[in-house]
Design a protein around this motif. Structure first.
Motif, short mmCIF file in Angstrom:
data_model
loop_
_atom_site.label_atom_id
_atom_site.label_comp_id
_atom_site.label_asym_id
_atom_site.label_seq_id
_atom_site.Cartn_x
_atom_site.Cartn_y
_atom_site.Cartn_z
N PRO A 128 -20.97 30.21 21.54
CA PRO A 128 -19.65 30.15 22.07
C PRO A 128 -19.82 31.18 23.42
CG PRO A 128 -19.98 31.82 20.17
CD PRO A 128 -20.96 31.05 20.16
N LYS A 129 -18.71 31.33 24.05
CA LYS A 129 -18.63 31.89 25.18
C LYS A 129 -19.28 33.34 25.24
CE LYS A 129 -15.20 32.75 28.95
NZ LYS A 129 -14.02 32.61 28.98
N LYS A 130 -18.84 34.17 24.29
CA LYS A 130 -19.29 35.41 24.00
C LYS A 130 -20.59 35.65 24.09
CE LYS A 130 -18.34 39.41 21.29
NZ LYS A 130 -18.10 40.23 19.95
N GLU A 131 -21.52 34.72 23.57
CA GLU A 131 -22.80 34.59 23.49
C GLU A 131 -23.59 33.81 24.44
OE1 GLU A 131 -21.65 34.54 19.70
OE2 GLU A 131 -22.92 35.78 18.86
N ARG A 132 -22.97 33.18 25.30
CA ARG A 132 -23.60 32.38 26.29
C ARG A 132 -24.60 33.07 26.88
NH1 ARG A 132 -22.93 27.16 28.64
NH2 ARG A 132 -23.37 27.03 30.80
N GLY A 133 -25.64 32.26 26.90
CA GLY A 133 -26.58 33.10 27.96
C GLY A 133 -27.87 33.89 27.00
N ILE A 134 -27.38 34.26 26.02
CA ILE A 134 -28.54 35.16 25.36
C ILE A 134 -29.52 34.09 25.08
CG2 ILE A 134 -28.71 36.50 23.07
CD1 ILE A 134 -25.79 37.23 22.98
N ALA A 135 -30.76 34.70 25.25
CA ALA A 135 -31.77 33.99 24.90
C ALA A 135 -33.04 34.77 24.36
CB ALA A 135 -32.45 33.50 26.27
N THR A 136 -34.00 34.10 23.67
CA THR A 136 -35.19 34.52 22.83
C THR A 136 -36.29 33.90 23.29
OG1 THR A 136 -33.57 34.80 20.87
CG2 THR A 136 -36.11 34.89 20.42
N LEU A 137 -37.45 34.69 23.73
CA LEU A 137 -38.62 34.19 24.04
C LEU A 137 -39.51 34.80 23.15
CD1 LEU A 137 -40.46 32.86 26.32
CD2 LEU A 137 -40.73 35.37 27.51
N TRP A 175 -38.80 38.42 22.56
CA TRP A 175 -38.19 39.20 23.15
C TRP A 175 -36.77 38.74 23.35
CZ3 TRP A 175 -43.08 38.24 24.76
CH2 TRP A 175 -43.78 39.32 25.09
N ASN A 176 -35.78 39.53 23.30
CA ASN A 176 -34.38 38.94 23.44
C ASN A 176 -33.70 39.24 24.78
OD1 ASN A 176 -34.19 37.85 20.93
ND2 ASN A 176 -33.47 39.70 20.06
N TYR A 177 -32.88 38.45 25.29
CA TYR A 177 -32.16 38.69 26.57
C TYR A 177 -30.71 38.70 26.60
CZ TYR A 177 -30.28 38.40 31.54
OH TYR A 177 -29.53 38.48 32.44
N PHE A 178 -30.08 39.87 27.05
CA PHE A 178 -28.59 39.65 26.94
C PHE A 178 -28.11 39.82 28.40
CE2 PHE A 178 -28.60 40.52 22.30
CZ PHE A 178 -29.82 41.29 22.14
N PRO A 179 -27.40 38.76 28.61
CA PRO A 179 -26.94 38.49 30.02
C PRO A 179 -25.96 39.49 30.33
CG PRO A 179 -26.29 36.59 28.87
CD PRO A 179 -27.14 37.49 27.94
N LYS A 180 -25.07 39.83 29.19
CA LYS A 180 -23.64 40.58 29.62
C LYS A 180 -24.16 42.16 30.01
CE LYS A 180 -19.85 42.35 26.90
NZ LYS A 180 -19.43 42.35 25.40
N LYS A 185 -44.81 25.02 32.26
CA LYS A 185 -45.29 26.36 31.62
C LYS A 185 -44.63 27.68 32.28
CE LYS A 185 -49.72 25.12 29.86
NZ LYS A 185 -49.97 23.89 30.56
N LYS A 186 -43.83 27.56 33.22
CA LYS A 186 -43.42 28.82 33.61
C LYS A 186 -41.88 29.26 33.27
CE LYS A 186 -44.05 27.74 38.32
NZ LYS A 186 -43.67 27.08 39.27
N LEU A 187 -41.64 28.33 32.29
CA LEU A 187 -40.48 28.77 31.37
C LEU A 187 -40.61 29.79 30.44
CD1 LEU A 187 -38.93 25.18 30.51
CD2 LEU A 187 -37.95 27.02 31.87
N GLN A 228 -33.08 34.57 33.30
CA GLN A 228 -32.34 33.48 34.16
C GLN A 228 -31.05 33.46 33.52
OE1 GLN A 228 -34.28 29.92 35.41
NE2 GLN A 228 -34.95 31.12 36.94
N ARG A 229 -29.81 33.60 34.45
CA ARG A 229 -28.48 33.35 33.84
C ARG A 229 -28.20 32.01 33.84
NH1 ARG A 229 -25.26 37.87 33.89
NH2 ARG A 229 -26.30 39.72 34.46
#
Lengths: 407, 248, 408
Positions: B78-87, B94-99, B235-237, B245-246
């Protein structure tokens, strides 16, 4: 002078009943004081022991600033010098080297955060109650993968002896993830919430391995042969250990809350003692006056035939002195018997909780030399002081008036 | 979930000879599963639905993987969590939190915790349990299933006493993976359901994880889109920069 | 009442003796009153301190939150509870709270911590939190110019995450709906000190916390303050009745802080032992005196008995004398004790070393003034004195007039 003393001594026994009652009063005061002091000291000892000898130790050595945030990276690199110094010091009873780190503990059913302690099985038994606190399973023997957890944690993780437990933590200096498998080898119950709920014990060789420490440790805990030593913040051993790198301190510094509470107990004891004395003093004065009244005719005669007022004063003071001695001797014997009895059996005070520690033991009175030297001396002094007023009164008896008074 | 993907990949790529014994076959299956990790890349879009007695919510995510070591998952809704990513790279995550524009390396305290609120743990995603090396295998079979029991070897660091994998004989797709504690109690079960066609293969499109010790909990992962053996995965991903990246 | 008159007059016959005995009894009274006042006072003082620090006198939760807290156990703000609190006269003030745990980040360091959502205004009226701010300023509910909410943190958090006033603190957790909660807050103040119980707390404005945990319009707890901590149970009962909802639990502080309550009770039991010792000593003194006086007046009693006085009357007279003396002494003791205890209650004794109960500084021992403090000691002293005088009284009643009159 000796005439005065002989007279005084004989006078006391002339009215046996009164002498008995007065001595009873004095002796009871002494007994009350001895017991109260014993109880207070017993309570203090219990509290201190519970706090320090259960696990944490009477004194500890850490790397400087470790205690600020318990940063696992602030470890003592080489503990051998410290342990050597401790071993050489005669006032030190035993010591234990420990690692301490935050970690996640997981079982198949659940997981929780915990403080992971790596200890040397053998030396730990001489410092803390860990081995005695075991309720299930066996103590650490130094073999791999042994782990001891508290009863409350075992319930939370739903594990029984032999079950798998995984420890997850970050290593020192870099924080790389490290995981290790253990099998539950023992369950303990200290009766202290803090320990039972959140502490886990493993062998120090393994904890060093998991943490990535070669010889380091986070804490060296030690106890003194005589618990009183810990009360002195200026100990030689502390001075020897303290340097820029490492700090050593006793529980007085490490747990200021405890010392504050003990200070308050001391204060209350002093207050109670003072009040007991005042009441006893009043009783003594009362009693002395009565005995003087009874003999007022006799005193009138004595003074009429030329006894000096100062001699009368001496007489009364001597009587008081002998009364005091008798009471104190009797009182000490009874106090000793009672206190000894309670020092073994203990006085049940019900269940108390203090700072998360459940004190359920009976409070054992502590017999102390000062109770049998300072206190009796104080009682004697008190009696003498109380006798001053009656003595002065006697000195000011006007013979002509006294001779009129008859009972 | 990660193991599931690779398991699926394995089954597609490796034809299994009928002449091997069942045990060898099982070992072969699992070994190939491990092996296949290293030579495959994939792209997928999925929906994860999390049910508990207190809430029922869904997340849509896209994922990219290369082999077993590298994975990037990004939440789309959902929108609240859009963009959160795990690598994930090797054993690190790692976790990334765009907010809050913050990248956080998953600390040990979170490893055994739930991933994104689901019934899967971070550990599940990171754990490189090479099943053949770390477990001993025993195989049984009946008319419909191969049942492979995996018991961890002595040095293997895991909370599980054993894992039982059930494979459909008919098409060699996994049916179920059950996790047991030391006392032999089943603690959680992953079921594979609803086979669907993805490109030219048929695979279970729904993975359902049910923790048996928590009443009313369930996590469902549904594959909406799945591309296997993807050739153009960059691979650069799998870098921090890419993680941050947002999304538009 | 001839007996009474006689008894009274007898007291003043031997002034010095009566005075001394009276002093002993009066002293005992003073001591008992003082001890009672101190014991109750310090107990109540301590309760006041921590109920005003955080707990409140009464707390309202969902279900068994007190025993088993859980982020899901929420109360709806619009459910009417707040209106009941506003209308209930005994309620002086109340404050809503939200509790959660999460991971805090400052720069590169992270630490698990407790997150507490409070309404800045209501909380300030209810607890002493604003007085525990030693650095920075008490926060408000508004967003600052950059769009961030403020936070107040404990020293443990500040040390572990190396944060200072004005720094950003990142919080990550999960909401009640399972969503991932993550946000940045600006540190506006430090609360408490390094040893206080709240050193790992991060305080957020209530609306910010509701947003963070996805629990709009919900809270976990209401803390309620009333006039006296002793009124807590009564208030809890009436609020519970007014709210009338089986899922809502209203608990007095004695239940919320059960362990503290139990230890204080145990401590009070200990005080009883001390008081017992005091009473014992006073009794011995009285016994001594009365016995002496009886023996001294053997002749007098002999005359009375010879003249025909009832033996029982003689005994009663002695008991009455003692009791009367006791009453007079207690009266005297009372007069002396009132100003002393008053001073003690208002000013108190400053302890040589202040005690820190987890951040709450307790440095003055205060007493308490109420009817029990003054009445109970009197009852005990007069009662035990009268009891003790039974012995000499019986003795007196057993006198044979012939022996008595021929004695001396």
């Amino acid at each position: 002078m000796s005439l005065t003393l002989r007279l005084a001594w004989r006078n006391i026994f002339r009215n046996g009943r009164r002498t008995f009652l007065t001595c009873l009063l004095l002796a009871s005061s002494l007994i009350a004081l001895v017991l109260t002091d014993g109880i207070m000291k017993g309570m203090m000892t219990l509290m201190i022991d519970t706090t320090t000898r259960t696990f944490s130790g009477e004194a500890q050595v850490h790397k400087q600033h470790f205690r600020d945030a318990f940063d696992v990276n602030l470890y003592i690199e080489d503990t051998s010098e410290i342990t050597a110094q401790l071993a050489a010091d005669k006032s030190v009873e035993a010591f234990s080297v420990r690692t301490m780190s935050g970690s996640m503990i997981s079982s198949a059913d659940n997981m929780t955060g915990a403080v992971l302690w790596g200890v040397d099985a053998e030396s730990e038994t001489r410092v803390s109650q860990l081995k005695k606190a075991l309720v299930k399973g066996e103590y650490l023997t130094g073999r791999d993968n042994e782990m001891l957890i508290g009863q409350e944690m075992a319930d939370l993780l739903e594990v029984e002896l032999g079950d798998r437990i995984v420890v997850t933590l970050s290593q020192v200096n870099g924080g790389e993830l490290s995981q290790a498998l253990f099998r539950l080898s023992g369950v303990f119950k200290f009766g202290m919430r803090e320990l039972d709920k959140s502490m886990v014990f493993i062998n120090i060789m393994q904890s060093r391995q998991i943490l990535g420490l070669s010889k380091g440790a986070h804490e060296v805990a030690f106890n003194f042969v005589d618990s009183e030593t810990a009360m002195n913040p200026d100990l030689d051993i502390l001075k020897a250990l303290n340097n820029g790198n490492v700090e050593a301190a006793t529980w007085i510094t490490l747990q200021p809350q405890m010392s504050a509470m003990l200070g308050m107990i001391d204060y209350s004891l002093f207050l109670i003692g003072t009040i007991l004395f005042i009441i006893a003093a009043l009783g003594i004065i009362n009693s002395m006056f009565m005995s003087i009244y009874e003999r007022i005719y006799e005193f009138g005669v004595a003074m009429a035939i030329g006894t000096r007022p100062s001699q009368m004063v001496s007489l009364i003071m001597a009587e008081a002195f002998f009364l005091a001695i008798l009471s104190v001797v009797g009182g000490m014997i009874i106090a000793y018997v009672l206190s000894s009895h309670f020092s073994v059996v203990g006085i049940p005070m019900g269940e108390m909780e203090f700072e998360g520690i459940s004190i359920q033991n009976n409070i054992k009175t502590v017999l102390d030399v000062s109770q049998f030297t300072v206190l009796p001396f104080a009682v004697i002094l008190l009696t003498m002081v109380a006798a001053i007023y009656p003595a002065l009164f006697t000195a000011r008896i006007v013979p002509s008036e006294a001779l009129h008074k008859s009972l | 979930m990660f193991k599931a993907i690779t398991f699926i990949l394995l089954l597609i790529a490796a034809p299994i000879s009928q002449s091997m014994t069942n045990e060898d076959r099982a070992k072969e299956l699992i070994r190939k599963m491990d092996d296949m990790y290293r030579s495959t890349a994939s792209r997928a879009t999925m929906t994860m639905r999390m049910q508990t007695p207190n809430y029922d919510r869904s997340m849509t995510m896209e994922s990219v993987t290369i082999g077993e070591d590298q994975m990037l998952i990004r939440i789309l809704a959902p929108k609240k969590e859009r963009g959160i990513a795990t690598l994930k790279i090797d054993k690190e995550m790692w976790n990334y939190f765009p907010k809050i524009n913050k990248t956080i390396k998953v600390p040990p305290s979170m490893m055994m915790g739930s991933w994104m609120g689901s019934d899967f743990t971070n550990d599940d995603l990171v754990k490189e349990s090479s099943l053949v090396e770390d477990y001993s295998l025993v195989v049984q079979e009946d008319a419909d299933y191969y049942e492979i029991t995996l018991t961890p070897k002595i040095q293997t660091v895991t909370v599980w006493g054993k894992i039982v994998v059930k494979i459909n004989k008919i098409d060699n797709t996994p049916a179920e993976q059950a996790f047991f504690d030391d006392k032999g109690r089943k603690v959680r079960v992953m079921s594979y359901k609803e086979p669907k066609q993805f490109g030219n293969v048929t695979l279970p499109s729904v993975l359902e994880m049910i923790p048996l010790n928590k009443v009313g909990h369930r996590t469902l992962i549904t594959y909406d889109k799945l591309e296997l053996n993807a050739e153009d995965v960059d691979k650069k991903l799998f870098t921090m920069r890419s993680l941050k990246q947002r999304l538009r | 009442m001839l007996l009474a008159k006689l008894a009274f007059r007898n007291i003043f016959r031997q002034r010095r003796r009566s005075l001394l005995t009276g002093l002993s009894m009066g002293g005992g009274y003073l001591l008992l009153a003082f001890t009672l006042s101190l014991s109750k006072g310090s107990f109540n003082n301590l309760i006041d301190i921590f109920t005003h620090d955080h707990t409140g006198h009464v707390q309202i939760h969902k279900g068994n939150y007190v025993d088993r807290p859980g982020i899901q156990k929420t109360l709806l703000r619009t459910s009417g509870i707040e209106k009941i609190l506003d209308n209930e006269g005994a309620v002086i003030s109340w404050a809503p709270r939200i509790y959660g745990v999460g991971l805090g980040y400052g720069g590169e360091k992270s630490a698990p911590l407790s997150i507490v959502g409070i309404d800045p205004k209501l909380e300030k009226n209810t607890t002493t939190i604003s007085e525990k701010i030693h650095q920075g300023d008490y926060f408000g509910s508004e967003i600052n110019a950059d769009g961030y909410f403020s936070a107040m943190i404990g020293y443990g958090v500040a040390d572990m995450l190396k944060l200072a006033i004005g720094d950003e603190i990142v919080l990550i957790s999960s909401g009640v709906d399972g969503s991932i909660a993550n946000d940045i807050y600006i540190v506006q103040a430090m609360v408490g000190n390094r040893t206080s119980y709240d050193k790992m707390n991060v305080y957020l404005p209530l609306n910010a916390a509701q947003d963070f945990f996805s629990m709009v319009n919900k809270v976990h707890e209401y803390a309620v303050i009333t006039a006296h901590s002793t009124d807590a149970r009564e208030l809890a009962r009436s609020l519970s009745a007014a709210i009338d909802n089986t899922e809502v639990t209203v608990s007095p502080w004695q239940e919320v802080e059960e362990t503290f309550y139990k230890s204080m009770k145990a401590d009070q039991e200990g005080q009883k032992v001390t008081m017992g010792i005091v009473v014992f000593l006073v009794c011995i003194g009285v016994l001594n005196t009365v016995l002496m006086s009886v023996l001294e007046r053997t002749r007098e009693f002999g005359v009375m008995l010879a003249v025909g006085t009832n033996r029982f009357t003689v005994m009663s007279m002695i008991i009455l004398e003692t009791a009367a003396l006791g009453i007079l002494s207690c009266l005297g003791g009372f007069i002396l004790s009132v100003p002393l205890i008053y001073w003690f209650t208002t000013v108190g004794i400053t302890m040589p070393q202040a005690m820190d109960f987890g951040g709450i500084i307790y440095d003055t021992m205060k007493g308490e003034m109420n009817l029990t403090v003054f009445a109970l000691p009197a009852v005990i002293i007069v009662g035990s004195a009268a009891l003790v005088s039974l012995l000499p009284g019986i003795r007196a009643a057993q006198i044979t007039p012939l022996d008595a009159l021929s004695d001396r």
